[in-house]
Design an enzyme around this catalytic site. Structure first.
Site, PDB file in Angstrom:
ATOM      1  CG  HIS A 264      -1.945   4.816   6.643  1.00 11.76           C
ATOM      2  ND1 HIS A 264      -0.965   4.478   5.747  1.00 11.76           N
ATOM      3  CD2 HIS A 264      -1.396   4.632   7.875  1.00 11.76           C
ATOM      4  CE1 HIS A 264       0.126   4.100   6.389  1.00 11.76           C
ATOM      5  NE2 HIS A 264      -0.118   4.181   7.689  1.00 11.76           N
ATOM      6  CD  GLU A 266      -3.605   7.423   2.044  1.00  7.87           C
ATOM      7  OE1 GLU A 266      -2.545   7.636   1.443  1.00  7.87           O
ATOM      8  OE2 GLU A 266      -3.688   7.342   3.298  1.00  7.87           O
ATOM      9  CB  CYS A 291       2.192   4.035   2.372  1.00  6.87           C
ATOM     10  SG  CYS A 291       0.766   3.175   3.098  1.00  6.87           S
ATOM     11  CB  CYS A 294      -2.799   3.393   1.464  1.00  7.21           C
ATOM     12  SG  CYS A 294      -3.002   3.705   3.233  1.00  7.21           S
TER      13      CYS A 294
END
Length: 364
Positions: A264, A266, A291, A294
């Protein structure tokens, strides 16, 4: 601020100018011209008044200039004031205005059938015979696609408005919701600036599911950026590198997340910065709400604030985690740019905000 408004005849240019003059005390600026285009004439060739209350001599503060350069010089000397002009007759005028950082170009358009009806009403008010629809279309084509090239100006506008409403009140309500006078349109505020960088990073994403971008900031300085996609030296997701993202059935509703090979945005930003560099006071900007996976890592490395733009399906779970961990979470939506349909503008199209879904504790 200097707002220039361009578009076809009866698209709504003067209505926007009147709104800015009356509601926000903008001063109208005009350029003199030697002849009236055919599109602004009646069937007999008489000039049809446009009903603009801010025409020269119609508003005490309105001013007329012989050249675009003179208009720009005046606006530059008084750059802290607010000006508006509909005198966008060709691209050379836009070129002159666009050299100034306080200039915004707005393009407005409407269906030609609606614009013809508006022009007919304007002719009736002036007791003039309107052109036929065929004459109006031919004149419109000449204005937009002839030597003046007004049609090409739409591509240069920061904001493109579709104005098919028949209600002036609705138009004004829409313009008020759009907030054309937001100063961050000229010089982005910090939130706007960093969220724009996050959105730009998202364009590098190779994930087949969605494009997410992230920027990690401390003391208003960028520490790292990230976007989602497969790991280094692994085939890009959009080249088939992640079987889950490339299988529509298995990736619905967050299913089979444990089989996803994509990192992801992040996570990439956090890995790039490293925990030691992040330290205290770091802020994470992401174009999509993180999410839960993360969010756990964001809390663990010591991020103090998360700012997001678009909602995600597990926002509530992430918000509850951030609340418990003492991480500030807020949504920032930059002022709208690009194509905006004014018919739908007053109705909020934003997703449910975090603070509306998990209670008072997360309001910022």
């Amino acid at each position: 601020m200097l707002i220039g408004i361009c578009g076809g005849i009866c698209a709504g240019k003067h209505s926007i100018q009147d709104f800015l003059v009356r509601e926000h005390n903008f001063t109208p600026l005009h350029l003199s011209r030697t002849e009236t285009p055919g599109i602004e004439k009646s069937a007999s060739g008489s000039t049809v008044p446009n009903g603009d209350s801010s025409q020269p001599n119609g508003t005490p503060n309105s001013q007329t200039f012989a050249t675009a350069e003179a208009l720009v010089d005046h606006a530059t000397k008084n750059w802290q004031a607010n000006f508006v002009t509909t005198s966008i007759y060709d691209e050379t005028i836009v070129e002159a205005l666009a050299h100034r950082p306080f200039f915004i170009l707005v393009h407005i358009d409407a269906p030609i059938s609606i614009r013809w009806q508006r022009f007919r009403d304007r002719c009736a008010t002036a007791s003039l015979t309107p052109p036929s629809l065929e004459q109006f279309v031919l004149r419109n084509d000449e204005q937009l696609y002839g030597p003046s090239g007004l049609a090409a100006l739409a591509s240069r506008a920061q904001i493109k408005l579709l104005n098919s409403t028949t209600s002036l009140g609705h138009l004004h309500e829409s313009l008020g919701s759009l907030n054309l006078t937001d100063q961050s349109r000229i010089r982005p505020a910090w939130d706007h600036y960093f969220m724009t960088l996050a959105s730009l990073a998202a364009r590098r994403s190779n994930c087949m599911r969605r494009q997410v971008g992230c920027v990690l900031v401390r003391e208003k300085r960028v520490m790292s950026t990230g976007y989602n996609g497969t790991p280094r030296n692994v085939t890009n997701c959009n080249d088939g590198g992640c079987p889950r993202c490339n299988n529509a059935a298995s990736s619905k509703g967050g299913l089979a997340l444990s089989t996803c090979l994509c990192i992801h945005a992040e996570e990439n930003a956090l890995l790039e910065a490293g925990r030691e560099r992040i330290g205290g006071g770091a802020v994470l900007y992401c174009n999509t709400c993180p999410c839960l996976t993360c969010s756990i890592k964001i809390v663990q490395v010591g991020i103090t604030e998360v700012v997001y733009s678009q909602s995600y399906y597990m926002d509530v779970e992430a918000a509850n985690l951030f609340k418990e961990a003492g991480v500030k979470l807020r949504q920032f939506s930059p002022p709208k740019e690009g194509l905006v349909d004014l018919r739908n503008q007053p109705e909020s199209s934003l997703p449910l905000r975090i603070e509306e879904s998990v209670g008072e504790g997360t309001k910022q």
